[in-house]
Motif scaffolding. Structure first.
Motif, PDB file in Angstrom:
ATOM      1  N   VAL A  77      -6.692  20.929  35.281  1.00  0.00           N
ATOM      2  CA  VAL A  77      -5.649  21.903  34.953  1.00  0.00           C
ATOM      3  C   VAL A  77      -6.149  23.324  35.179  1.00  0.00           C
ATOM      4  O   VAL A  77      -5.465  24.160  35.765  1.00  0.00           O
TER       5      VAL A  77
ATOM      6  N   SER B  98      -6.180  23.960  38.744  1.00  0.00           N
ATOM      7  CA  SER B  98      -4.832  24.189  39.264  1.00  0.00           C
ATOM      8  C   SER B  98      -4.373  25.615  38.976  1.00  0.00           C
ATOM      9  O   SER B  98      -3.749  26.263  39.809  1.00  0.00           O
ATOM     10  N   LEU B  99      -4.663  26.049  37.798  1.00  0.00           N
ATOM     11  CA  LEU B  99      -4.235  27.399  37.426  1.00  0.00           C
ATOM     12  C   LEU B  99      -4.868  28.408  38.371  1.00  0.00           C
ATOM     13  O   LEU B  99      -4.227  29.325  38.866  1.00  0.00           O
TER      14      LEU B  99
ATOM     15  N   ARG C 275      -3.736  27.687  42.107  1.00  0.00           N
ATOM     16  CA  ARG C 275      -2.288  27.678  42.276  1.00  0.00           C
ATOM     17  C   ARG C 275      -1.815  26.469  43.072  1.00  0.00           C
ATOM     18  O   ARG C 275      -0.875  26.567  43.850  1.00  0.00           O
TER      19      ARG C 275
ATOM     20  N   ALA D 245      -1.157  22.232  42.375  1.00  0.00           N
ATOM     21  CA  ALA D 245      -1.204  21.138  41.410  1.00  0.00           C
ATOM     22  C   ALA D 245      -1.574  19.830  42.087  1.00  0.00           C
ATOM     23  O   ALA D 245      -2.000  18.892  41.430  1.00  0.00           O
TER      24      ALA D 245
ATOM     25  N   LEU E  89       4.853  12.819  40.948  1.00  0.00           N
ATOM     26  CA  LEU E  89       5.155  12.874  39.516  1.00  0.00           C
ATOM     27  C   LEU E  89       6.621  12.564  39.269  1.00  0.00           C
ATOM     28  O   LEU E  89       7.513  13.292  39.726  1.00  0.00           O
TER      29      LEU E  89
ATOM     30  N   HIS F 124      10.400  21.914  33.224  1.00  0.00           N
ATOM     31  CA  HIS F 124       9.580  23.120  33.086  1.00  0.00           C
ATOM     32  C   HIS F 124       8.105  22.804  32.901  1.00  0.00           C
ATOM     33  O   HIS F 124       7.239  23.602  33.191  1.00  0.00           O
ATOM     34  N   ARG F 125       7.848  21.631  32.345  1.00  0.00           N
ATOM     35  CA  ARG F 125       6.476  21.236  32.078  1.00  0.00           C
ATOM     36  C   ARG F 125       5.758  20.703  33.302  1.00  0.00           C
ATOM     37  O   ARG F 125       4.544  20.588  33.313  1.00  0.00           O
ATOM     38  N   ALA F 126       6.539  20.277  34.279  1.00  0.00           N
ATOM     39  CA  ALA F 126       5.952  19.550  35.403  1.00  0.00           C
ATOM     40  C   ALA F 126       5.028  20.440  36.233  1.00  0.00           C
ATOM     41  O   ALA F 126       5.451  21.439  36.811  1.00  0.00           O
ATOM     42  N   GLY F 127       3.775  20.045  36.300  1.00  0.00           N
ATOM     43  CA  GLY F 127       2.818  20.790  37.116  1.00  0.00           C
ATOM     44  C   GLY F 127       2.829  20.258  38.538  1.00  0.00           C
ATOM     45  O   GLY F 127       2.073  19.366  38.871  1.00  0.00           O
TER      46      GLY F 127
ATOM     47  N   VAL G 206       9.102  26.955  43.538  1.00  0.00           N
ATOM     48  CA  VAL G 206       8.384  26.051  44.430  1.00  0.00           C
ATOM     49  C   VAL G 206       9.372  25.462  45.428  1.00  0.00           C
ATOM     50  O   VAL G 206      10.568  25.379  45.144  1.00  0.00           O
TER      51      VAL G 206
ATOM     52  N   VAL H  21       1.404  25.125  34.425  1.00  0.00           N
ATOM     53  CA  VAL H  21      -0.037  24.865  34.526  1.00  0.00           C
ATOM     54  C   VAL H  21      -0.810  25.723  33.532  1.00  0.00           C
ATOM     55  O   VAL H  21      -1.691  25.241  32.811  1.00  0.00           O
TER      56      VAL H  21
ATOM     57  N   LEU I  85       5.345  10.592  34.725  1.00  0.00           N
ATOM     58  CA  LEU I  85       4.496   9.518  35.233  1.00  0.00           C
ATOM     59  C   LEU I  85       3.963   9.934  36.600  1.00  0.00           C
ATOM     60  O   LEU I  85       4.733  10.094  37.548  1.00  0.00           O
ATOM     61  N   LEU I  86       2.666  10.143  36.659  1.00  0.00           N
ATOM     62  CA  LEU I  86       2.066  10.614  37.906  1.00  0.00           C
ATOM     63  C   LEU I  86       1.400   9.460  38.652  1.00  0.00           C
ATOM     64  O   LEU I  86       0.453   8.853  38.151  1.00  0.00           O
TER      65      LEU I  86
END
Lengths: 379, 379
Positions: free
Chosen positions: A73, A76-77, A80, A82, A121, A136-139, A163, B73, B120-121
DNA sequence: CTGAAAGCGCTAACAC
DNA sequence: GTGTTAGCGCTTTCAG
């Protein structure tokens, strides 16, 4: 510095320094080794940037300390990226695995993701609860939207995310890359086939047209204002072809079903046949519904195609096996194309559109309707 | 402060301040509004912590600036939650959608994830390339491992990650939560059924036993040392039952196939029948292989079950339709259970083990072998 | 109800 | 080859 070797409840060895009882990080590893964080980072990400010997030392110390490697994570941050593609579906997540067409789509999409080294995902966007948070949570680095209504709140959330996004089938969005087929033309070809056989008195079964449940007849207005573009187009294709053949479309019963399974296809066919036992053909906008219609026909002692013609759409495996008259569409290729569009690094100016070909499959479930005489006195 | 409203190539409105031409962030929004970052964060995550009026203002300004809401992220990094479960499979990602049993497993797992509000990834862990990076990149709160060999490098990487992990079917890992069935007992029940019918001269077809390809007969050593525990157990169950019935197991041909599809089942059956045309039964460790074996029998003019008994394992839909003698195992429930174990917040001390029940399904593909006389002179 | 301070763990220039 | 510096964008005590 002293360390504890802790075996946590998952069986992971967790080494922790005595002063700070926390899992190792890149920084703590660097400190332990007396090198900079860069060096440790390089040991993992750019092996050519340090001596093999040093790298070995880093990795070995990491093992000793129970350092699991750079946190994904945090990485990823920083980068940029994921490394994953998000998929938004209309239905419950689990539905995607129950519907053969959706499974094929996923297969194609998974192939594309794998090729690009991306994860896939599945976003839990339950249409019942308007819980947009999951989106909104999906990375993820991009989204594929598969067959959702144009007014879906989850869709709105996806489109807000900065994205790239590719839409498959529905809805039609001018500004986005998209993949689909010519639903209207495909359905027109079915209609023309039936018209040529001589069918004029027909019934239609379609999938849900909007987010609100309507397991019943569909009004003209509802047909035209359907939020599911695919269904709308297929109905429009039928209306056009049958209209041109002199059939009064307003008089044609169209029955809608919210849930997409064989049982609903059967009940819809029952509704149609109860309403007008004289219909000679049941046209379905999916194979699953058609399979149900055939079941109902059998239940009533109607032989297909002698007594009743049934057609589907999709050409899923079971339909093919049964020789259903249907439209083959390359579902897996849709998934592949969607994934390709999304993961294709080539810069593009305007939205791209991929329209895949379809093919009318004339099977053993469509035939010329019997004349009234034949109906009464046998073939 | 002045802003530009930019429509990027994906159709997103991107508002950017003139000084810093970058997308809006929570900080820039706070600055624009003249409030603290906390307040903006609260507007999204804890609506009760500010006045509705202020919240409205925040959200509206966000829209105006094209701020898409807190970056998932960054949030994950801070909260240490990714909101997703990772799935590791042996095969190509896309294979999971081609194998009906895997699809059912996924269906169950997806249900559990949805219930827990988790994504689910699907992790792209291609067994060909030993590219472990994808596992390290996966931003997930836990892993489900589905049916991988005990020496899989991706598995090793998963186990290194400091997140909870549940293993389904394979491998057997003492320290981790797991879900499975009693493969050995289930297969023994098949064997006993055939023994009771009178079969003594049999052939066996199994799935891959190790990561190295061997599309051929399997030695005793290879049987015992198989890295796929499930296959190993099933073979052991057969060996035990047939051994007890006086059959010399070492004399029984066991044919292995690396790829799991109908064509391979057929070619394996051919190999078995070429080697010993006298066998009266072909036992397969999966339905897919059994379907192939039946195909081959038909091709040779052997009637099932009169001339040849064929059995499978799994009870997938098509096998059920064909009346295959097989073992039903609750595949979807496996996925559900695995997901539940993983997302269940209840703290547990020791690893939990869920063993699901199986059932021998006696179908129309098993019968008593014909005597030699019958074979020559008809039933 | 709001703000200041303190990182979460990492990577990427760029200098040494 | 290796280290220094400077954040990525966010949440969360804890004071006010």
């Amino acid at each position: 510095m002293l360390h504890l070797l802790v075996l946590d409840r998952y069986g992971h060895f967790m080494a922790r320094s005595m002063n700070a009882r926390r899992p190792a990080t890149l920084a703590s590893l660097a400190a332990e080794l007396g090198v900079s964080r860069t060096t440790v980072s390089n040991a993992y990400n750019r092996p050519d940037q340090l001596s093999p010997e040093l790298r070995r030392r880093v990795l070995e110390t990491a093992r000793r300390l129970g350092y699991p490697g750079p946190d994904p994570v945090a990485r990823s941050l920083r980068t940029r990226k994921a490394g994953a593609v998000g998929l938004l579906l209309t239905e419950n997540l689990s539905y995607a695995f129950r519907d053969p067409a959706a499974v094929s789509f996923l297969e194609g999409l998974a192939m594309a993701c794998e090729l690009a080294g991306q994860g896939l995902l599945l976003v839990p966007a339950n249409p019942e609860r308007e819980d947009v948070a999951a989106v909104h949570r999906a990375g993820v680095d991009g989204f594929v939207v598969y067959s959702v209504p144009d007014d879906d709140p989850h869709l709105a959330s996806v489109l807000e995310r900065p994205v790239p996004t590719v839409v498959c089938d529905q809805p039609e969005l001018e500004l986005f890359d998209s993949v689909g087929i010519d639903d209207r033309a495909a359905m027109t070809s079915v209609a023309e086939h039936l018209i040529q056989l001589g069918h004029r008195r027909i019934g239609v079964i379609c999938m849900r047209l909007s987010r609100d449940r309507n397991d019943d007849l569909v009004s003209q207005v509802r047909q035209r204002e359907a939020h599911f573009h695919v269904q709308r187009s297929r109905l429009a294709g039928l209306a056009q072809a049958f209209g041109a053949a002199g059939v009064d479309w307003e008089g044609v019963s169209v029955v809608e079903r919210f849930d997409h399974d064989i049982a609903n296809g059967a009940s819809a066919a029952a509704q149609l046949l109860d309403r007008d036992p004289q219909i000679t053909a049941v046209i379905c906008t999916s194979d699953i519904l058609a399979l149900g219609a055939m079941e109902e026909a059998t239940r009533r002692g109607l032989r297909v195609p002698q007594d009743l013609t049934v057609t589907g759409f999709d050409c899923v495996a079971e339909a093919e096996r049964l020789g259903l008259t249907t439209v083959r569409q390359p579902v897996r290729e849709k998934g592949l194309a969607a994934g390709r569009l999304l993961t294709d690094p080539s810069d593009h100016g305007r939205p791209r559109r991929v329209t895949l070909p379809t093919e009318l499959i004339i099977g053993r479930t469509s035939a010329a309707p019997r004349t009234t005489e034949e109906r009464w006195f046998g073939p």
